[in-house]
Design a protein around this motif. Sequence first.
Motif, PDB file in Angstrom:
ATOM      1  N   ARG A  95       0.831  -1.213   0.000  1.00  0.00           N
ATOM      2  CA  ARG A  95       0.000   0.000   0.000  1.00  0.00           C
ATOM      3  C   ARG A  95       0.863   1.259   0.000  1.00  0.00           C
ATOM      4  O   ARG A  95       0.440   2.298  -0.525  1.00  0.00           O
ATOM      5  N   ASP A  96       2.052   1.165   0.571  1.00  0.00           N
ATOM      6  CA  ASP A  96       2.937   2.322   0.570  1.00  0.00           C
ATOM      7  C   ASP A  96       3.458   2.614  -0.834  1.00  0.00           C
ATOM      8  O   ASP A  96       3.626   3.776  -1.213  1.00  0.00           O
ATOM      9  N   ARG A 120       3.153  10.584   4.627  1.00  0.00           N
ATOM     10  CA  ARG A 120       3.468   9.843   3.412  1.00  0.00           C
ATOM     11  C   ARG A 120       4.506   8.774   3.735  1.00  0.00           C
ATOM     12  O   ARG A 120       5.223   8.863   4.752  1.00  0.00           O
ATOM     13  N   LYS A 123       0.417   8.594  -5.749  1.00  0.00           N
ATOM     14  CA  LYS A 123      -0.648   9.580  -5.567  1.00  0.00           C
ATOM     15  C   LYS A 123      -1.889   9.230  -6.399  1.00  0.00           C
ATOM     16  O   LYS A 123      -2.256   9.934  -7.336  1.00  0.00           O
ATOM     17  N   ALA A 140       0.674   4.318  -2.524  1.00  0.00           N
ATOM     18  CA  ALA A 140       0.552   5.691  -2.029  1.00  0.00           C
ATOM     19  C   ALA A 140       1.565   6.618  -2.685  1.00  0.00           C
ATOM     20  O   ALA A 140       1.276   7.804  -2.908  1.00  0.00           O
TER      21      ALA A 140
END
Length: 306
Positions: free
Chosen positions: A20-21, A89, A27, A24
């Motif tokens: 998931r990072d 973030r 964006k 992320a």
Amino acid sequence: MASSPIMSGTATPALPAHWRDFVALTKPRVMTLVVFTGLCGLLAAPDHIHPVLAFTAILCIALGAGAAATLNQWYEADIDAKMKRTANRPLPAGRMDRQSALHFGVGLSFFSVILMGMATNLLAAAVLTVSILFYVFVYTIWLKPRTAQNIVIGGAAGAFPPVIGWAAVTGDISALPVALFMLIFFWTPPHFWSLALFVRTDYAAAGIPMLPVVAGEVTTRRQIWLYTAIMAVAALAPVLLRLTGPIYGTAAIVGTAIFAALAFQVYRHRETDPANMAPEKRLFKYSILYLFLLFGAVVVDRWLLP
């Protein structure tokens, strides 16, 4: 284990980053508008493309946008750690090391460009390459930390998708995709400066010379109003040049009138407390809807009135 912000580029998390990072880093919320404008450029093109190749072209635009966003966050990890809205973030929060982000961003860049060239044509791949390089080197590394006009010139990076989508189908670039490029280019300053007004303290804390930080809020409001006027001309250009018909024309007139009314409210507003900047937040939110509306109208117009 609780994570802590990265205060230097050498900090490394104890555990591998979660998938998931990596998502992320691309964006995905910002990518939605990029993909949509690219899709509209593809659908508005006069030629036809196989659905599988069309899907591949849009996938490449999405991957290219994600690559640029990843490299942006890799370069700005220390800056992001200083701003509330970006501190969580993956990099500043310590959930990923910078080397992994760099490899991921570079890998996505090469993969998206090579796949675009193989699936469509070299022109589309070349414009995609330019868009990635422009966002990373011209906007992120050169302009953003040095000038308050960063978003004016750097806005070109986000204006490439409709050109790429069109080129993927036709193999060329004509007047309509250029007009759509100019629309996004002049839309970008009022869009981002309305955001910058109510997150000004974040930019100031990070040392980013956004217009509200270095020139003040009154000047920023005046510039929003000025660029809205220029954007209105760009929005009507496809109609004036007879590149689109009445469906787009109606959407452009009505949508731009609403945009101008909201921008005028921002121009007249003199509140300095971010908590009381309702007009600025309304303009920022509407500006996203505005671009969806106009680009959708381009496709409907071209399909119903060829």
